[in-house]
Design an enzyme around this catalytic site. Sequence first.
Site, PDB file in Angstrom:
ATOM      1  CG  HIS A 113      -2.042  -0.955   1.157  1.00 29.40           C
ATOM      2  ND1 HIS A 113      -3.056  -1.006   2.073  1.00 29.40           N
ATOM      3  CD2 HIS A 113      -2.316  -1.920   0.245  1.00 29.40           C
ATOM      4  CE1 HIS A 113      -3.911  -1.952   1.731  1.00 29.40           C
ATOM      5  NE2 HIS A 113      -3.477  -2.527   0.639  1.00 29.40           N
ATOM      6  CE  LYS A 160       3.727   2.855  13.782  1.00 31.99           C
ATOM      7  NZ  LYS A 160       3.862   2.379  12.404  1.00 31.99           N
ATOM      8  N   PRO A 176      -4.132  -0.751  19.125  1.00 31.45           N
ATOM      9  CG  PRO A 176      -6.028  -1.943  18.490  1.00 31.45           C
ATOM     10  CD  PRO A 176      -5.346  -1.371  19.679  1.00 31.45           C
ATOM     11  CE1 TYR A 200      -5.420   3.356   8.987  1.00 27.19           C
ATOM     12  CE2 TYR A 200      -5.959   2.979  11.296  1.00 27.19           C
ATOM     13  CZ  TYR A 200      -5.165   2.727  10.198  1.00 27.19           C
ATOM     14  OH  TYR A 200      -4.111   1.852  10.309  1.00 27.19           O
ATOM     15  CE1 TYR A 229      -1.364   3.506   9.587  1.00 23.70           C
ATOM     16  CE2 TYR A 229      -0.309   2.924   7.519  1.00 23.70           C
ATOM     17  CZ  TYR A 229      -1.335   2.762   8.425  1.00 23.70           C
ATOM     18  OH  TYR A 229      -2.337   1.847   8.166  1.00 23.70           O
TER      19      TYR A 229
HETATM   20  P1  FAD Z   1       2.595 -12.773  21.441  1.00 26.27           P
HETATM   21  O1  FAD Z   1       2.096 -12.793  20.058  1.00 26.27           O
HETATM   22  O2  FAD Z   1       1.623 -12.511  22.538  1.00 26.27           O
HETATM   23  O3  FAD Z   1       3.311 -14.160  21.696  1.00 26.27           O
HETATM   24  C1  FAD Z   1       3.682 -14.603  22.980  1.00 26.27           C
HETATM   25  C2  FAD Z   1       3.689 -16.119  22.988  1.00 26.27           C
HETATM   26  O4  FAD Z   1       4.112 -16.566  24.265  1.00 26.27           O
HETATM   27  C3  FAD Z   1       2.318 -16.713  22.734  1.00 26.27           C
HETATM   28  O5  FAD Z   1       2.394 -17.704  21.746  1.00 26.27           O
HETATM   29  C4  FAD Z   1       1.911 -17.257  24.096  1.00 26.27           C
HETATM   30  O6  FAD Z   1       1.053 -18.387  23.987  1.00 26.27           O
HETATM   31  C5  FAD Z   1       3.255 -17.599  24.700  1.00 26.27           C
HETATM   32  N1  FAD Z   1       3.262 -17.602  26.154  1.00 26.27           N
HETATM   33  C6  FAD Z   1       2.597 -16.789  27.005  1.00 26.27           C
HETATM   34  N2  FAD Z   1       2.856 -17.102  28.267  1.00 26.27           N
HETATM   35  C7  FAD Z   1       3.709 -18.142  28.251  1.00 26.27           C
HETATM   36  C8  FAD Z   1       4.340 -18.912  29.258  1.00 26.27           C
HETATM   37  N3  FAD Z   1       4.127 -18.667  30.552  1.00 26.27           N
HETATM   38  N4  FAD Z   1       5.164 -19.906  28.886  1.00 26.27           N
HETATM   39  C9  FAD Z   1       5.384 -20.155  27.554  1.00 26.27           C
HETATM   40  N5  FAD Z   1       4.817 -19.469  26.562  1.00 26.27           N
HETATM   41  C10 FAD Z   1       3.991 -18.463  26.905  1.00 26.27           C
HETATM   42  N6  FAD Z   1      -0.776  -5.490  16.451  1.00 26.27           N
HETATM   43  C11 FAD Z   1      -0.809  -4.803  15.337  1.00 26.27           C
HETATM   44  O7  FAD Z   1       0.252  -4.307  14.929  1.00 26.27           O
HETATM   45  N7  FAD Z   1      -2.004  -4.688  14.627  1.00 26.27           N
HETATM   46  C12 FAD Z   1      -3.153  -5.285  15.046  1.00 26.27           C
HETATM   47  O8  FAD Z   1      -4.194  -5.191  14.383  1.00 26.27           O
HETATM   48  C13 FAD Z   1      -3.142  -6.008  16.229  1.00 26.27           C
HETATM   49  N8  FAD Z   1      -4.263  -6.621  16.685  1.00 26.27           N
HETATM   50  C14 FAD Z   1      -4.185  -7.329  17.853  1.00 26.27           C
HETATM   51  C15 FAD Z   1      -5.308  -7.965  18.351  1.00 26.27           C
HETATM   52  C16 FAD Z   1      -5.259  -8.687  19.548  1.00 26.27           C
HETATM   53  C17 FAD Z   1      -6.505  -9.365  20.075  1.00 26.27           C
HETATM   54  C18 FAD Z   1      -4.034  -8.762  20.263  1.00 26.27           C
HETATM   55  C19 FAD Z   1      -3.953  -9.519  21.574  1.00 26.27           C
HETATM   56  C20 FAD Z   1      -2.912  -8.132  19.750  1.00 26.27           C
HETATM   57  C21 FAD Z   1      -2.967  -7.418  18.558  1.00 26.27           C
HETATM   58  N9  FAD Z   1      -1.853  -6.788  18.030  1.00 26.27           N
HETATM   59  C22 FAD Z   1      -1.905  -6.090  16.903  1.00 26.27           C
HETATM   60  C23 FAD Z   1      -0.584  -6.851  18.671  1.00 26.27           C
HETATM   61  C24 FAD Z   1       0.299  -7.919  18.055  1.00 26.27           C
HETATM   62  O9  FAD Z   1      -0.467  -9.038  17.740  1.00 26.27           O
HETATM   63  C25 FAD Z   1       1.376  -8.202  19.052  1.00 26.27           C
HETATM   64  O10 FAD Z   1       2.123  -7.014  19.242  1.00 26.27           O
HETATM   65  C26 FAD Z   1       2.296  -9.345  18.646  1.00 26.27           C
HETATM   66  O11 FAD Z   1       1.592 -10.556  18.639  1.00 26.27           O
HETATM   67  C27 FAD Z   1       3.468  -9.418  19.603  1.00 26.27           C
HETATM   68  O12 FAD Z   1       4.173 -10.586  19.404  1.00 26.27           O
HETATM   69  P2  FAD Z   1       4.917 -11.300  20.597  1.00 26.27           P
HETATM   70  O13 FAD Z   1       5.530 -12.510  19.979  1.00 26.27           O
HETATM   71  O14 FAD Z   1       5.751 -10.333  21.304  1.00 26.27           O
HETATM   72  O15 FAD Z   1       3.766 -11.713  21.620  1.00 26.27           O
HETATM   73  C1  DHB Z   2      -4.886  -3.565  10.897  1.00 30.90           C
HETATM   74  C2  DHB Z   2      -4.978  -3.287  12.226  1.00 30.90           C
HETATM   75  C3  DHB Z   2      -4.658  -2.028  12.666  1.00 30.90           C
HETATM   76  O1  DHB Z   2      -4.728  -1.730  13.962  1.00 30.90           O
HETATM   77  C4  DHB Z   2      -4.279  -1.038  11.801  1.00 30.90           C
HETATM   78  O2  DHB Z   2      -4.020   0.202  12.277  1.00 30.90           O
HETATM   79  C5  DHB Z   2      -4.170  -1.335  10.491  1.00 30.90           C
HETATM   80  C6  DHB Z   2      -4.466  -2.606  10.029  1.00 30.90           C
HETATM   81  C7  DHB Z   2      -5.255  -4.911  10.416  1.00 30.90           C
HETATM   82  O3  DHB Z   2      -5.641  -5.757  11.225  1.00 30.90           O
HETATM   83  O4  DHB Z   2      -5.207  -5.125   9.195  1.00 30.90           O
END
Ligand code: FAD
Ligand code: DHB
Length: 390
Positions: A73, A297, A293, A201, A385
């Site tokens: 995009h 980021k 979200p 948005y 962004y």
């Molecule tokens: P996580 O993805 O949380 O991974 C952590 C892992 O550790 C998981 O697999 C978990 O099961 C495991 N774990 C937890 N506790 C333990 C333990 N005690 N022992 C062993 N393993 C464990 N970000 C965006 O940029 N855009 C979005 O649209 C967006 N939407 C989101 C929607 C939701 C519902 C959520 C919760 C987050 C969203 N995020 C979004 C944020 C993004 O998904 C996270 O920033 C990203 O997943 C971070 O990755 P991570 O690997 O640090 O953590």
């Molecule tokens: C998406 C989520 C966001 O929070 C955003 O700012 C842009 C895209 C997505 O899930 O595609």
Amino acid sequence: MKRVQVAIIGAGPSGLLLGHILDRAGIETIILENRSADYVLARVRAGLLEQGTTDLLRETGLGQRLDRDGLVHHGLSLAFDGELHRIDLTASSGKTVTIYGQTEVTHDLMDARAASGAPTIYEAQNVTPHNFDGASPRVTYVKDGVTHEIACDFIAGCDGFHGVSRQSVPQAALTTYERVYPFGWLGILAEVPPADHELVYANSPRGFALCTMRSNTRSRYYVQCPIGDKVEDWSDQRFWDEVRRRVDPQTAEKITTGPSFEKSIAPLRSFVAEPLRFGRLFLVGDAAHIVPPTGAKGLNLAVSDVRYLSEGIIGHYAEKSDDGLDRYSDRALNRIWKAVRFSWWMTTMLHRFPDATPFDQKIQEADLAYLVASQAAMTSLSENYVGLPH
Ligand code: FAD
Ligand code: DHB
């Protein structure tokens, strides 16, 4: 007792990407994850990747499906006051963003790990880091009723906001900063073409809405909802009606509706824990910080953390220098706080706050009007962004 160089807790994007980069550098890792691989893969979350994120994925050999299926995009649109305003991200910043779901990134990383033969223990219970203050850290876990112990040089806490790593650090050693927002995001996925080829948005009197996508045939939509709402309160019909009311008429016209196959509510929070290093334990990604979200980021910050930490760990082994490890926390926090600020600003500008005063409302309107009329303001939005440099 088994021994590895780096024990990684959590197989989300942070843990899997760190494992992948270290494995390519010849550093031995084990990943301990408390859920099953299928559960991790089924979690629908982020979708928008910054250019620094896609660059790193390509640099580390993960570009194939990304380049085939990712949607590049060059802009986004803001809808308010019944009108649509496009911001040309590429003209303002020289960069692009890519739609490629977190589930796809995870899928590619899991495939790479399986191909490398490096171990990931799924459904590991009671994962616990020990002795990270000293020279000989260990991690214990229980699998199928048997307790295992792993000796390592470093522990990477990649276990998300609710993980054990941050909780294992003595309270007195941590400083935390937090803002909880008084609303959530209700998100759905549907097998329908997106309303527009770029994201929309929307700020409306009924609250925020976002039209995004996972492919040219799969759409993702979000609406701001009260924090106490349940998914069951929201039929598909109610959801589509609400999105249409929140966007401008032109976009509303173009929305194709259909049955949703995923529906969930996420709370919104800004959170940072400092520092990111405690002896030989490092916090990475959501384990250390959460952003609302708006602006996408979360996943991208996890990736820049991994870049910095992997450079530090590789420097330790390859160059016998701990400079990168010593700088990890400051380097990562510098970028984290800028993304925390940007996500807070996007959230504040685009949502309806239940406790907003008429003054707050006027400031929000002025913020939006200034943004779409000022090249300087659009450039500032764009450079944040598309992602500040790693
Ligand atoms: P996580 O993805 O949380 O991974 C952590 C892992 O550790 C998981 O697999 C978990 O099961 C495991 N774990 C937890 N506790 C333990 C333990 N005690 N022992 C062993 N393993 C464990 N970000 C965006 O940029 N855009 C979005 O649209 C967006 N939407 C989101 C929607 C939701 C519902 C959520 C919760 C987050 C969203 N995020 C979004 C944020 C993004 O998904 C996270 O920033 C990203 O997943 C971070 O990755 P991570 O690997 O640090 O953590
Ligand atoms: C998406 C989520 C966001 O929070 C955003 O700012 C842009 C895209 C997505 O899930 O595609």
